[in-house]
Design an enzyme around this catalytic site. Sequence first.
Site, PDB file in Angstrom:
ATOM      1  N   HIS A   1     -12.509 -31.902 -47.381  1.00  0.00           N
ATOM      2  CA  HIS A   1     -12.027 -31.923 -45.991  1.00  0.00           C
ATOM      3  C   HIS A   1     -11.514 -33.328 -45.712  1.00  0.00           C
ATOM      4  O   HIS A   1     -12.301 -34.255 -45.502  1.00  0.00           O
ATOM      5  CB  HIS A   1     -13.154 -31.573 -45.020  1.00  0.00           C
ATOM      6  CG  HIS A   1     -12.721 -31.504 -43.585  1.00  0.00           C
ATOM      7  ND1 HIS A   1     -13.238 -30.572 -42.705  1.00  0.00           N
ATOM      8  CD2 HIS A   1     -11.844 -32.224 -42.854  1.00  0.00           C
ATOM      9  CE1 HIS A   1     -12.701 -30.738 -41.509  1.00  0.00           C
ATOM     10  NE2 HIS A   1     -11.840 -31.754 -41.585  1.00  0.00           N
TER      11      HIS A   1
ATOM     12  N   HIS B   1      -8.307 -35.818 -43.764  1.00  0.00           N
ATOM     13  CA  HIS B   1      -7.133 -36.049 -42.933  1.00  0.00           C
ATOM     14  C   HIS B   1      -6.357 -37.237 -43.490  1.00  0.00           C
ATOM     15  O   HIS B   1      -6.909 -38.333 -43.624  1.00  0.00           O
ATOM     16  CB  HIS B   1      -7.541 -36.344 -41.487  1.00  0.00           C
ATOM     17  CG  HIS B   1      -8.230 -35.209 -40.808  1.00  0.00           C
ATOM     18  ND1 HIS B   1      -7.551 -34.224 -40.132  1.00  0.00           N
ATOM     19  CD2 HIS B   1      -9.556 -34.897 -40.713  1.00  0.00           C
ATOM     20  CE1 HIS B   1      -8.418 -33.347 -39.641  1.00  0.00           C
ATOM     21  NE2 HIS B   1      -9.637 -33.733 -39.979  1.00  0.00           N
TER      22      HIS B   1
ATOM     23  N   HIS C   1     -17.827 -29.413 -41.852  1.00  0.00           N
ATOM     24  CA  HIS C   1     -18.564 -30.486 -41.172  1.00  0.00           C
ATOM     25  C   HIS C   1     -19.701 -29.967 -40.294  1.00  0.00           C
ATOM     26  O   HIS C   1     -19.754 -30.220 -39.089  1.00  0.00           O
ATOM     27  CB  HIS C   1     -17.642 -31.411 -40.374  1.00  0.00           C
ATOM     28  CG  HIS C   1     -16.605 -30.736 -39.508  1.00  0.00           C
ATOM     29  ND1 HIS C   1     -16.888 -29.692 -38.663  1.00  0.00           N
ATOM     30  CD2 HIS C   1     -15.281 -30.974 -39.368  1.00  0.00           C
ATOM     31  CE1 HIS C   1     -15.786 -29.323 -38.030  1.00  0.00           C
ATOM     32  NE2 HIS C   1     -14.797 -30.089 -38.439  1.00  0.00           N
TER      33      HIS C   1
ATOM     34  N   LYS D   1      -6.810 -22.955 -42.397  1.00  0.00           N
ATOM     35  CA  LYS D   1      -7.711 -23.637 -41.472  1.00  0.00           C
ATOM     36  C   LYS D   1      -7.649 -23.003 -40.097  1.00  0.00           C
ATOM     37  O   LYS D   1      -6.566 -22.838 -39.519  1.00  0.00           O
ATOM     38  CB  LYS D   1      -7.318 -25.117 -41.370  1.00  0.00           C
ATOM     39  CG  LYS D   1      -8.144 -25.928 -40.371  1.00  0.00           C
ATOM     40  CD  LYS D   1      -9.620 -25.986 -40.777  1.00  0.00           C
ATOM     41  CE  LYS D   1     -10.444 -26.794 -39.781  1.00  0.00           C
ATOM     42  NZ  LYS D   1     -10.364 -28.242 -40.012  1.00  0.00           N
TER      43      LYS D   1
ATOM     44  N   HIS E   1     -13.235 -24.955 -38.156  1.00  0.00           N
ATOM     45  CA  HIS E   1     -13.846 -25.941 -37.270  1.00  0.00           C
ATOM     46  C   HIS E   1     -14.762 -25.140 -36.354  1.00  0.00           C
ATOM     47  O   HIS E   1     -14.298 -24.441 -35.445  1.00  0.00           O
ATOM     48  CB  HIS E   1     -12.791 -26.691 -36.469  1.00  0.00           C
ATOM     49  CG  HIS E   1     -13.381 -27.720 -35.553  1.00  0.00           C
ATOM     50  ND1 HIS E   1     -13.264 -29.075 -35.785  1.00  0.00           N
ATOM     51  CD2 HIS E   1     -14.110 -27.601 -34.410  1.00  0.00           C
ATOM     52  CE1 HIS E   1     -13.893 -29.738 -34.835  1.00  0.00           C
ATOM     53  NE2 HIS E   1     -14.414 -28.859 -33.984  1.00  0.00           N
TER      54      HIS E   1
ATOM     55  N   ASP F   1     -14.254 -35.314 -43.914  1.00  0.00           N
ATOM     56  CA  ASP F   1     -13.585 -35.301 -42.607  1.00  0.00           C
ATOM     57  C   ASP F   1     -13.141 -36.708 -42.236  1.00  0.00           C
ATOM     58  O   ASP F   1     -13.085 -37.070 -41.053  1.00  0.00           O
ATOM     59  CB  ASP F   1     -14.487 -34.711 -41.524  1.00  0.00           C
ATOM     60  CG  ASP F   1     -13.734 -34.380 -40.234  1.00  0.00           C
ATOM     61  OD1 ASP F   1     -12.487 -34.285 -40.285  1.00  0.00           O
ATOM     62  OD2 ASP F   1     -14.388 -34.226 -39.185  1.00  0.00           O
TER      63      ASP F   1
END
Length: 346
Positions: free
Chosen positions: A14, A16, A175, A100, A137, A247
């Site tokens: 995960h 970004h 997460h 996602k 999420h 994350d």
Amino acid sequence: MSQSLTIRRPDDWHLHLRDGAMLRAVLPETTRHFARAIIMPNLVPPVVTGAQAAAYRDRILDALPDVVDFTPLMTLYLTEDTDPEDVAAAHASGLVSAVKLYPAGATTNSASGVKDFDKVRGVLERMAEIGLPLCLHGEVTDPEIDIFDREAVFIDRVLDPIRRATPGLRTVMEHITTRDGVDYARSQDDLGATITTHHLVINRNHLLVGGIRPHYYCLPVAKREEHRLALRAAATSGDARFFLGTDSAPHTDANKESACGCAGCFTATNTMSILAHIFEEEDALDRLEAFTSLNGPGFYGLPPNETLIRLTKGDAVVFPDRINTEAGPVTVFDPGMPVHWHVSTA
């Protein structure tokens, strides 16, 4: 206690990376230690189609440092207008590793996410047919639900009904931050759960006691100490359901330190050193490789990496306070304690 540990090169399930100047600046912080990463699609505009995912992958590959071996594992951003056949084609081509699901308004750049879960049922059923995982999420966004309860409510109201209605859908609870998340993951088949570095370190006191610390603000927000301890027990257990998803989420300091600061902790730089520290504290260094390098590939049906890294305990590691980007500085997560595990190639 061993002062050196060699493990297979880890993956981040995960991550970004953003785009443009930010992408170019933060990508080397991940590729230094990680061989693969599940890339989040919440750009502006989001990565919704296979063609957009291919273009984003090309930008990531173009930004890679020279002679770096790194594979971005692309995802698609699920919307109520997502075409199931485009998803299936992107998966069949080898381009996309997951889809996602963001509940609309749950976190950064999630405005295009799902409001009516019945409208994505067709996509989820197609994903179950072809074995494409769904990453979630896991928070409801109802204003009447306390922010510290949103994960537990999501499991009851959204996640469990989705899984019951879509048998065979492989699902990743991303997460997780609560004992509820840990317990639900342990009770299920075809389900994995990622745990971040920062949620193993901080609880909500770190965020709020003695003043607001914007660089500890993330979503899902850090919870009570009992939940942090449940996450540590899960991560260090060796249970194949649990694997690392940092994350790691870069925001410029100006966007974090503002009247309405962005959510996210940037941990790409120091994750492996921090994790070695945590696993040593839990007398579980022999299970670090499972969490970082084996369980994730096992869930996604990929082979573990053949290359190795070495972690060696020595003097306290000195990390940069910030990563400078053309968009502005990005503060590196501060674990609030000295860590002594240095990472090198084996």
